[in-house]
Design an enzyme around this catalytic site. Structure first.
Site, PDB file in Angstrom:
ATOM      1  N   GLY A   6      23.820 -33.014 -11.585  1.00 34.08           N
ATOM      2  CA  GLY A   6      24.871 -32.172 -12.147  1.00 34.08           C
ATOM      3  C   GLY A   6      26.054 -33.000 -12.627  1.00 34.08           C
ATOM      4  CD  GLU A  21      26.621 -35.669 -25.978  1.00 35.28           C
ATOM      5  OE1 GLU A  21      25.544 -35.640 -26.606  1.00 35.28           O
ATOM      6  OE2 GLU A  21      27.288 -34.645 -25.732  1.00 35.28           O
ATOM      7  CG  HIS A  57      23.665 -35.968 -17.261  1.00 33.45           C
ATOM      8  ND1 HIS A  57      25.003 -36.073 -16.984  1.00 33.45           N
ATOM      9  CD2 HIS A  57      23.018 -36.562 -16.232  1.00 33.45           C
ATOM     10  CE1 HIS A  57      25.169 -36.705 -15.834  1.00 33.45           C
ATOM     11  NE2 HIS A  57      23.979 -37.015 -15.352  1.00 33.45           N
TER      12      HIS A  57
END
Ligand code: PAF
Length: 277
Positions: free
Chosen positions: A32, A36, A38
């Site tokens: 989580g 950008e 990911h």
């Protein structure tokens, strides 16, 4: 439509249907706090796979510091808002109990590529990563898994894991996404002050210069790199090392793929980066 799924049973029921229809399934494992970098993994997965699952799970087993685990940002609603427009099919966000139920007793331990650098500085970290990635591959039944080259050693650990345990997942390493000034994207960058943020790109700049100097045969390049990083304002350099790109053994000769890897502290924030030689 992006579905949020929390149990392995629900996820498996859905994925079985996809597989029966012949769809290739891609997974992007994350903890989580998406940025950008990911999102670029999710886009790469979308380009290759009919179905894409992004997992969001802050894995307690890979933190050596309990304080770090407590402080790790949990931003699921904002993460979902970023993933929906990309057409991600599922966000799999299980609870710790779903992943590690009472009685959980198995761990993956890895020698070799998991031992030097990050492995030496963060004992148990890669065993935690290997354990959860093996589980995420099992839970999602994915065909392809997407990881960032930013965590180069982690990527090599995952490649070793699937080979060693015959896990039928094709591991894809995606290019590091950088800010305009060269700083590798990381959720940790947000912890820097404005002044620290201005200093941070010096790591990549010094590494890029060192890589060119090493290619030109300059034996002092790594020492110079360290001096430059400290002169820029970093407090401490943990390592700047040239290693074999896949085994991470110390580099011998320039006739094979090599990687320059570094970890350094700036304003109490640990930044890592790596580039090819
Ligand atoms: O890179 C990460 O965010 C984590 O190490 C991973 C691969 C999601 C495993 O928890």
């Amino acid at each position: 439509m992006t579905q949020i799924i929390r149990t392995v049973a629900d996820l498996r029921a859905l994925v079985r249907g996809w597989k029966a229809a012949g769809d290739v399934v891609g997974v992007v494992p994350t903890m989580g706090a998406l940025h950008e970098g990911h999102l670029s993994l999710a886009r790469a997965a979308k380009a290759d796979c009919a179905r894409v699952i992004v997992t969001i799970f802050v894995n307690p087993k890979q933190f050596n510091n309990p304080d770090d685990l407590t402080k790790y940002p949990r931003t699921e609603a904002a993460d979902a808002d970023l993933l929906r427009p990309l057409g991600v099919d599922v966000i799999f966000a299980p609870s710790p109990d779903e992943v590690y139920p009472t009685g959980f007793a198995t761990a993956v331990t890895m020698a070799g590529v998991a031992q030097p650098l990050e492995g030496a500085l963060r004992p148990g970290h890669f065993d935690g990563v290997a354990t959860v990635v093996a589980k995420l591959f099992g839970m999602t039944m994915a065909d392809r898994g997407y990881f960032g080259q930013k965590d180069w050693q982690q990527l090599q650990v995952v490649k070793r894991l699937v080979r060693d345990l015959n896990i039928p997942v094709w591991v894809v390493g995606c290019e590091t996404i950088r800010e305009a000034d060269g700083l590798a994207m990381s959720s940790r960058n947000a912890q820097l002050s404005i002044a620290g943020r201005a200093i941070a790109p010096a790591l990549f700049v010094a590494m890029t210069r060192a890589a060119a100097a090493l290619r030109a045969g300059d034996a002092t390049a790594l020492a110079t790199c360290q001096t430059e990083v400290l002169a820029a304002g970093f407090e401490r350099v943990e390592y700047i090392e040239l290693r074999d790109a896949s085994s991470l053994d110390p580099a011998e000769g320039l006739d094979r793929p090599l990687r320059l890897l570094a970890a350094a502290w700036l304003q109490g924030v640990r930044l890592i980066d790596n580039i090819p030689l």
